[in-house]
Design an enzyme around this catalytic site. Structure first.
Site, PDB file in Angstrom:
ATOM      1  N   LYS A 183      58.138  38.017  26.373  1.00 14.39           N
ATOM      2  CA  LYS A 183      57.304  38.385  25.225  1.00 14.39           C
ATOM      3  C   LYS A 183      56.554  39.701  25.465  1.00 14.39           C
ATOM      4  O   LYS A 183      56.055  40.303  24.523  1.00 14.39           O
ATOM      5  CB  LYS A 183      56.335  37.254  24.882  1.00 14.39           C
ATOM      6  CG  LYS A 183      57.059  36.044  24.295  1.00 14.39           C
ATOM      7  CD  LYS A 183      56.098  35.005  23.762  1.00 14.39           C
ATOM      8  CE  LYS A 183      56.845  33.831  23.143  1.00 14.39           C
ATOM      9  NZ  LYS A 183      57.592  33.035  24.140  1.00 14.39           N
TER      10      LYS A 183
HETATM   11  C1  PLP Z   1      58.717  32.233  23.723  1.00 12.94           C
HETATM   12  C2  PLP Z   1      59.579  31.738  24.820  1.00 12.94           C
HETATM   13  C3  PLP Z   1      60.884  31.248  24.582  1.00 12.94           C
HETATM   14  C4  PLP Z   1      61.455  31.119  23.189  1.00 12.94           C
HETATM   15  O1  PLP Z   1      61.773  32.342  22.627  1.00 12.94           O
HETATM   16  P1  PLP Z   1      62.109  32.471  21.089  1.00 12.94           P
HETATM   17  O2  PLP Z   1      62.321  33.904  20.834  1.00 12.94           O
HETATM   18  O3  PLP Z   1      60.906  31.924  20.365  1.00 12.94           O
HETATM   19  O4  PLP Z   1      63.321  31.642  20.816  1.00 12.94           O
HETATM   20  C5  PLP Z   1      61.671  30.885  25.658  1.00 12.94           C
HETATM   21  N1  PLP Z   1      61.187  30.929  26.916  1.00 12.94           N
HETATM   22  C6  PLP Z   1      59.943  31.373  27.187  1.00 12.94           C
HETATM   23  C7  PLP Z   1      59.467  31.379  28.595  1.00 12.94           C
HETATM   24  C8  PLP Z   1      59.090  31.800  26.161  1.00 12.94           C
HETATM   25  O5  PLP Z   1      57.859  32.224  26.437  1.00 12.94           O
END
Ligand code: PLP
Length: 444
Positions: free
Chosen positions: A107
Site C-alpha cells: 500500500k
Molecule cells: C491491502 C492488502 C491486501 C489486499 O489488497 P487489495 O488490493 O485490497 O486486494 C493484501 N495483502 C496485504 C498485506 C494488504 O495490506
C-alpha cells in the site's frame, strides 16, 4: 486525462478532480476514458528502462498531458523511491516483494503516489489542505508514511483506541511534523462516522479545506500497475505464459494488473487468491456475485466481504469490446478466460508458510502464502507456466503468527525495531462530533 463514473459514463471529471474527490457523487468509481497501449519500444525493451522510467511512461500515456513531463517525472521519482525485487523460488515460481517501502506493505506505492499527486495539484493554493483518515490499522500507516513531510498538506488520522496492534499504533503516532493522530475512545466505525460528519459539515468546510485518502482513489491504483511491468522485466527469458497471482481483499491490486494488461503487458493469466472471504472466486466459478459480511482470518488484510474494486473489474470487461454493453453472461465468460480464482482456509495457509520455509528457506507472510497456494493449484493443471506471486507485506508485520507457525523467532528488520523505541504522540478524542469539530477549528 478524463475519467468517468462506473455508474454513469456521462459523469466526466479531470484527473485533479478525481484525485481530490475520490469517489463520484453517484457512488460509482472513477475509471480513465482511455487506457492506451504503451509505446512498442518500451514493451519490447523493458530491461532498458528503470523502475521509475517505466512508472513515468505509464503515467505519461494515461494522463495524456494533464501534468507536464518534468513535473510528472519528479512525482514518480519521489513516490517510487524503493525497489520491487523479484525473488525466484524455482523454475516455475517467483515472488515479487512489494514490502520495501516505509510501512512494509504494498500500500506504500499507492499512498506515496497519491501524496505526491495531491501535493502537486495543491501547489498553488494558499490554504493548507487537511486529509482526514479513519483507519482500522494498516491503511493509516501507509497514508501517514506516504504524506509525511509533504508540503502544504496535513494529515489527521483517527484510530480506535486499543483496537490496533502495537506496531500499527507506532506507525500512526510517532511520525510528527504534519501527521497528527487522534486516539478515539470507540470503534473503527465511530472513527469513520466522525470523518463522515466532518465532510457533511458545510460551515467547517467553508473555513477548512479537507479531503480524504480513500483506498479506491484512482491515484492509488495507477502506481500499482508499475510493478507488474517491473516484475515481468526481471523474469529470465523466454518469458512465455507468464501468470500473476494476487492475494486479494478489495481487489485493487488485481485491478491494477488488468490496467497493466490493457496497456500491453503480455500476461497469460491472472489468479485471484483469497482466504475464506471468497466472493470473487465464487463468482468466477458460478457466475453470480453475492457479497456478504467478512469473516476474520489469519490473512486479515484480505478480510473483505464486498470488494470495492469488483465494479472496476466488471467495468473493464464490459468496455473491452468497445461497442455496447455485453450481457452479464458475456462479461463473466471473458473474465473467466483471463482470471482464475482460488480460496484457502487458515490451516492450509499455515502449512504453506511452513512448507515454503522448509523447502525454499523463504519466509513468506500469511497473505503471500495464500498466493503461493493458489499459484501451486493452478500450476498443477498448467505446469508449463511461469508464475509470479505478489508478496503484499513483510512477514515481520505478522511476527506473532509467524513465530508460532515457524516455531522460532523470525528476524525483524532494523526500521521496525527502531519504531518500537519511538515515543507515541496521540490526542485522546471522544466519539462526540462537537468535540472533534472544536478540535479541528482550534488546531487547523
Ligand atoms: C491491502 C492488502 C491486501 C489486499 O489488497 P487489495 O488490493 O485490497 O486486494 C493484501 N495483502 C496485504 C498485506 C494488504 O495490506
Amino acid at each position: 486525462m478524463q475519467l468517468y463514473s462506473t455508474k454513469n459514463r456521462d459523469i466526466q471529471v479531470d484527473l485533479k478532480q478525481a484525485v481530490f474527490q475520490g469517489l463520484p457523487e453517484d457512488n460509482g468509481l472513477f475509471m480513465p476514458n482511455d487506457i492506451p497501449r504503451l509505446p512498442e519500444h518500451l514493451l519490447k525493451n523493458l530491461p532498458d528502462y528503470s523502475f521509475t522510467e517505466i512508472g513515468f511512461q505509464i503515467c505519461k500515456a494515461l494522463f495524456q498531458g494533464s501534468i507536464p513531463d518534468a513535473d510528472l517525472r519528479h512525482i514518480v521519482e519521489e513516490a517510487i523511491n524503493f525497489p520491487a525485487p523479484l525473488v525466484r523460488l524455482d523454475d516455475q515460481k517467483a515472488i515479487l516483494e512489494l514490502f520495501h517501502g516505509p510501512s512494509l506493505a504494498f500500500k506504500d506505492f499507492g499512498a506515496r503516489f497519491m501524496a505526491q499527486l495531491m501535493s502537486y495539484f495543491n501547489r498553488n493554493e494558499d490554504q493548507e489542505l487537511t486529509i482526514l483518515v479513519a483507519t482500522s490499522g494498516d491503511t493509516g500507516g501507509a497514508v501517514a508514511a506516504g504524506f509525511h513531510k509533504t508540503p502544504g498538506i496535513r494529515v489527521v488520522i483517527l484510530y480506535p483506541s486499543g483496537k490496533v496492534s502495537a506496531l500499527q499504533e507506532k506507525q500512526l503516532t510517532t511520525l510528527g511534523h504534519n501527521i497528527t493522530a487522534l486516539e478515539v475512545d470507540g470503534t473503527f466505525d465511530d472513527c469513520q462516522a466522525l470523518v463522515k460528519q466532518a465532510f457533511l459539515d458545510h460551515e467547517l468546510r467553508s473555513s477548512i479545506r479537507i479531503s480524504s485518502a480513500n483506498s479506491i482513489n484512482i491515484s492509488r491504483l495507477v502506481p500499482q500497475s508499475f510493478y507488474y511491468f517491473e516484475a515481468y522485466k526481471q523474469l529470465a527469458s523466454p518469458k512465455e505464459d507468464v501468470v500473476f497471482c494476487i492475494p486479494s481483499g478489495n481487489f485493487g491490486n488485481l485491478t491494477a494488473g488488468l490496467l497493466a494488461y490493457k496497456m500491453g503487458l503480455p500476461v497469460h493469466q491472472f489468479i485471484a487468491a483469497t482466504n475464506k472471504n471468497d466472493v470473487v472466486p465464487e463468482y468466477l466459478e458460478a457466475g453470480n456475485y453475492q457479497p456478504r459480511p467478512s469473516v476474520r482470518t489469519l490473512s486479515n488484510a484480505m478480510d473483505v466481504g464486498n470488494p470495492s474494486n469488483f465494479s472496476r473489474m466488471i467495468d473493464i470487461f464490459a468496455t473491452a469490446k468497445g461497442k455496447g454493453i455485453p450481457s452479464n453472461q458475456g462479461i463473466w465468460k471473458d473474465m473467466n478466460k483471463l482470471i482464475s480464482g482460488f480460496s484457502f482456509d487458515d490451516q492450509t495457509t499455515e502449512e504453506a508458510v511452513k512448507h515454503i520455509f522448509e523447502t525454499y528457506n523463504y519466509l513468506i507472510d500469511p497473505h503471500g502464502a495464500v498466493g503461493y497456494l493458489a499459484l501451486d493449484a493452478y500450476q498443477k493443471r498448467f505446469p508449463n507456466t511461469k508464475g509470479i506471486i505478489l508478496e503484499t507485506a513483510h512477514p515481520a508485520k505478522f511476527k506473532e503468527d509467524m513465530d508460532r507457525i515457524i516455531g522460532k523467532e523470525i528476524p525483524v528488520p532494523e526500521r521496525l525495531l527502531e519504531l518500537s523505541s519511538r515515543k507515541k504522540e496521540a490526542t485522546a478524542m471522544s466519539i462526540d462530533y462537537p468535540n472533534f469539530r472544536t478540535w479541528l477549528f482550534d488546531n487547523l
